[in-house]
Enzyme design. Structure first.
Site, PDB file in Angstrom:
ATOM      1  N   SER A 139       0.823  -1.200   0.000  1.00  0.00           N
ATOM      2  CA  SER A 139       0.000   0.000   0.000  1.00  0.00           C
ATOM      3  C   SER A 139       0.866   1.263   0.000  1.00  0.00           C
ATOM      4  O   SER A 139       1.975   1.258   0.547  1.00  0.00           O
ATOM      5  CB  SER A 139      -0.898  -0.008   1.241  1.00  0.00           C
ATOM      6  OG  SER A 139      -1.951   0.919   1.126  1.00  0.00           O
ATOM      7  N   TYR A 158      -8.035  14.974   1.192  1.00  0.00           N
ATOM      8  CA  TYR A 158      -7.142  15.745   0.337  1.00  0.00           C
ATOM      9  C   TYR A 158      -7.970  16.482  -0.721  1.00  0.00           C
ATOM     10  O   TYR A 158      -9.203  16.435  -0.713  1.00  0.00           O
ATOM     11  CB  TYR A 158      -6.076  14.835  -0.271  1.00  0.00           C
ATOM     12  CG  TYR A 158      -5.144  14.244   0.764  1.00  0.00           C
ATOM     13  CD1 TYR A 158      -4.582  15.033   1.765  1.00  0.00           C
ATOM     14  CD2 TYR A 158      -4.825  12.886   0.758  1.00  0.00           C
ATOM     15  CE1 TYR A 158      -3.735  14.489   2.722  1.00  0.00           C
ATOM     16  CE2 TYR A 158      -3.980  12.332   1.718  1.00  0.00           C
ATOM     17  CZ  TYR A 158      -3.449  13.148   2.704  1.00  0.00           C
ATOM     18  OH  TYR A 158      -2.611  12.611   3.655  1.00  0.00           O
ATOM     19  N   ARG A 161      -8.425   5.877  -5.458  1.00  0.00           N
ATOM     20  CA  ARG A 161      -8.635   5.653  -4.021  1.00  0.00           C
ATOM     21  C   ARG A 161      -9.704   6.609  -3.523  1.00  0.00           C
ATOM     22  O   ARG A 161      -9.631   7.818  -3.772  1.00  0.00           O
ATOM     23  CB  ARG A 161      -7.346   5.847  -3.223  1.00  0.00           C
ATOM     24  CG  ARG A 161      -7.574   5.757  -1.713  1.00  0.00           C
ATOM     25  CD  ARG A 161      -6.310   5.600  -0.899  1.00  0.00           C
ATOM     26  NE  ARG A 161      -5.833   4.223  -0.919  1.00  0.00           N
ATOM     27  CZ  ARG A 161      -5.118   3.659   0.084  1.00  0.00           C
ATOM     28  NH1 ARG A 161      -4.826   4.360   1.162  1.00  0.00           N
ATOM     29  NH2 ARG A 161      -4.702   2.422  -0.013  1.00  0.00           N
TER      30      ARG A 161
END
Length: 784
Positions: A424, A584, A632
């Site tokens: 990851s 984000y 993601r």
């Protein structure tokens, strides 16, 4: 002590006989509203482990039950015209009436007073009792009387079920699934005596309503079920013993969980037991198990602490503290199993083939793992692994064992990964001016040699202002491209792993300190301006305030993403991921917690996705068509009013329509108000739901730390890949280690390390042998 048990179900009767057996001087009475030796219901189920427990506590009762019970090891599935059977599961089935009759007889033998046809409404009817056991069932009057004390949490579940029986006999715990014009029905079936079988039919509420079963009486409902399962019943009739009910016999399951289990009413101590204090769905056959083990634990505490009236408060406090741990564990497993049956019609029945559907069903509670299935039925699991490997494109010769599913290849677009494990992306905060240096070469190179199919670099930022910290790497200057090319080339030259890059922009979470200097806190000096979907502070009163992006800002950022993408393509990056999670920049548009815009980029989910989709579309166009691209997302904000798993399905559908190949399913980190529910594989359900409902491949992340986890996730079709993070920080060769641990020797090691392969495999095999020996004889194990 003077003890009164209100309710003559398994918990009340079994506690009464255990306490009387332990101390005959106790005055114990069981009060039951039904007639002597009369009850309602069909068969009940509990595990071999519960039966073993009963043998220890009252061998006489256990012996009688053993003579009457039906034992089976097999689970059989009837699905889409196929019949699949797996063994080694160990269940005991017995008629509820027979079980209660045995317990009633044993109570009489021991001197317990049984009072029938008395409908006790209150504990206050027994003022001389030192202890009142409220075992009066799911609709407990005593629990209702002291609701403010017990604080019950009662959740009514959406599925409808009807509890029926048949004289057709089954030699396995059988599950049938049949599709009608309005949806799927399932049946839970098990034999409980020499001529009778329990036959529970279940379906979602909307399917039940569509068939008009809300208006059907019992006879009409039975006739309907006979028609749905006619192929299996082959003329056998279904029947009910709930003739005392009026109208529909279809029920909704109620999950009961109480904050407090006991109360002092001024004269007597009152304690809830059995269904009065907790329920567990019949999907794992645990209701009777819970009741029996309640009785055992409360008796144990009286034996250990003293069986006198003075000890009751201490006993009850310890009883709840100890018992609650096991109950919550079983309730969580039952909840997982229950939810699986609630959604299987829409999520699994149409999407999965029969072998994978069987695997998913067997592991529905998340208590049964891949290697546990091997212990139960190695032949069945070996056949499944062979089926899975062939489905993944592998050639498995007759008589040859297939690899575990985590070690099967996965192909997407023009790329084939050698197995299902990826490292990851994990922030390392070790770049200088955005340049990935020697540290990154060693860090990523070591993990590329460790057996995983692909290694993700940490989030790589598309601009200086997009960095989380000054130590975060970038892909926005020529020096960055040169540095990353060195690492990509090294991985390709020295390993068979693929290299993936995740690109992103930190948005309102940018310009912060290195993690070990104060995570998420702004820099002490040298901060840069922040951008977000809307004006916000990530840490209220602490963080800098990010400004809401203008159209010009969006145009610039989109161009930066495209520039980074082209640079990644030029240096041979195999896989690209767009970071739209964790609060984000792109995530800030998607979540309503961080997007309060009133223009075309705010409001509805469609509008909130507009800018992230524009970026994705531009990036996908700049990225080579034969290379995969994932996204993601935060599939759950864990905050009321934020993104929910249901929203995440729609987010995934939107990215799929735009050309995404996989959805990397993370969650949280959008708001500091989040309240996530942690646990092993705790984010996997998001990957599972998105994969089935949005119809797109997924990557599972979060607390995946063993080969067993990966194999279970991949085998059940809950995800296509597993991204393993922290275990790879502790052990760069995690994948090779886990392969050796489970006895799989087919994973190739780097040629420089091969001499260590056999030793590691032998060491793990030796440890297994010693553990097995210890289970048989501690002395022999010590000698070995």
């Amino acid at each position: 002590m003077n003890i009164v048990c209100i309710g003559g179900g398994p918990s009340g009767l079994y506690f009464a006989l255990l306490m009387k057996r332990h101390n005959p001087s106790h005055d114990i009475t069981v009060v039951e509203r039904n007639k002597p030796y009369d009850t309602f219901g069909w068969g009940v189920v509990f595990s071999d482990a519960t039966m073993d427990n009963m043998r220890q506590w009252d061998p006489e009762t256990a012996a009688e039950i053993q003579q009457a019970f039906n034992h089976w090891d097999d689970i059989e599935l009837g699905f889409k015209g196929e019949t699949i059977r797996s063994g080694g599961h160990g269940f005991v089935g017995i008629g509820r009436k027979k079980l209660l009759n045995i317990l009633q007889d044993r109570c009489v033998q021991l001197g317990v007073k049984l009072v029938f046809e008395v409908d006790a409404e209150s504990d206050l009817q027994y003022p001389d009792a030192d202890l009142v056991i409220a075992s009066d069932g799911i609709n407990s009057r005593i629990r209702s009387r002291y609701e403010a004390v017990f604080k019950p949490d009662v959740v009514v579940r959406p599925n409808r079920f009807i509890w029926l029986g048949t004289h057709k006999l089954y030699d396995a715990f059988t599950f049938l699934f049949e599709k009608t014009e309005h949806g799927w029905f399932q049946a839970h079936i098990y034999k409980f005596d020499e001529n009778t079988t329990t036959f529970i039919v279940e379906c979602p509420e909307h399917v039940w309503l569509a068939h008009g079963l809300d208006k059907a009486d019992q006879e009409q409902s039975i006739a309907f079920c006979e028609k749905v399962f006619a192929d299996n019943l082959q003329g056998a009739k279904l029947m009910t013993n709930a003739r005392h009910l009026r109208g529909s016999a279809w029920l909704n399951f109620q999950r009961v969980k109480c904050e407090e289990w006991s109360h002092f009413n001024g004269r007597s101590h009152v304690v809830l037991m059995g269904d009065a204090v907790h329920t567990a769905h019949f999907a794992i056959g645990s209701g009777t198990k819970l009741a029996i083990e309640d009785a055992i634990e409360l008796t144990r505490q009286f034996i250990e602490l003293g069986d006198s009236a003075e000890q009751i408060p201490k006993v009850l406090a310890r009883y709840q503290a100890l018992r609650n741990v096991d109950v919550l564990r079983l309730q969580n497993a039952a909840w997982n199993a229950m939810e699986w049956f609630e959604v299987c019609g829409e999520r699994y029945c149409d999407q999965l083939e029969a072998p994978q559907f069987m695997y998913s069903m067997l592991t529905r509670s998340q208590r049964i793992s891949h290697e546990n299935l091997r212990l139960r039925d190695a032949k069945w699991l070996g056949g499944f692994e062979s089926w899975f490997a062939k489905r993944a494109g592998m050639h498995i010769a007759d008589g040859k064992a297939a690899p575990p599913p985590m070690f099967t290849p996965y192909t997407v677009r023009g790329l084939t990964l050698k197995n299902r494990v990826v490292v990851s992306p994990m922030a390392q905060y070790s770049a200088v001016d955005g340049v990935a240096g020697d540290y990154h070469l060693v860090h990523l190179g070591a993990r590329a040699m460790g057996g995983a199919a692909m290694v993700f670099a940490e989030m790589t930022c598309v601009s200086p202002e997009g960095r989380i910290t000054p130590g975060c790497p970038g892909m926005y200057a020529p020096a960055h491209t040169v540095a990353w090319k060195r690492i990509v080339d090294w991985v390709h030259a020295n390993t068979d792993a693929k290299f993936a890059m995740q690109i992103g922009h930190a948005g309102a979470k940018a310009s912060t300190r290195l993690a070990w200097e104060g995570i998420d806190k702004p820099l002490a000096s040298g901060n840069w301006p922040l951008l977000s979907a809307s004006e916000q502070q990530y840490l209220p009163g602490v963080s800098q305030t990010a400004k809401a992006m203008t159209q010009a800002d969006m145009d610039l950022v989109l161009a930066q993403f495209v520039t980074s993408t082209k640079a990644a393509a030029e240096i041979g990056v195999d896989w690209l991921e767009l970071h739209c999670a964790h609060g984000y920049l792109l995530s800030s548009f998607i979540s309503p917690l961080t997007n309060q815009r009133t223009d075309q980029y705010g409001g509805s989910l469609e509008n909130r996705l507009r800018f992230p989709l524009q970026v994705f579309t531009a990036v996908r166009a700049a990225w080579p068509a034969d290379r995969p691209m994932s996204v993601r997302i935060s599939a759950h904000d864990w905050v009321e009013g934020g993104i929910t798993p249901s929203d995440a399905v729609e987010v995934a559908r939107a990215f799929k329509a735009a050309g995404a190949d996989l959805i990397d399913c993370s969650s949280g980190q959008v708001s500091k108000q989040e309240k996530p529910v942690y646990g092993r594989m705790f984010q996997t359900p998001f990957a599972d739901r998105i994969r089935q409902e949005a119809g797109i491949a997924t990557i599972a992340v979060g607390a995946i730390s063993e080969a067993d986890h990966v194999n279970s996730i991949i085998s059940a079709g809950r995800a296509d890949l597993c991204a393993v993070a922290r275990p790879h920080l502790a052990n760069p060769a995690w994948t090779m280690t886990e392969a050796a641990k489970i006895g799989y020797t087919g994973l190739a090691w780097p040629k420089q390390y091969v001499s260590g392969k056999g030793q590691m495999e032998a060491n793990f095999q030796r440890e297994k042998a010693q553990a097995a020996l210890a289970a048989q004889s501690p002395v022999r194990a010590a000698e070995a």
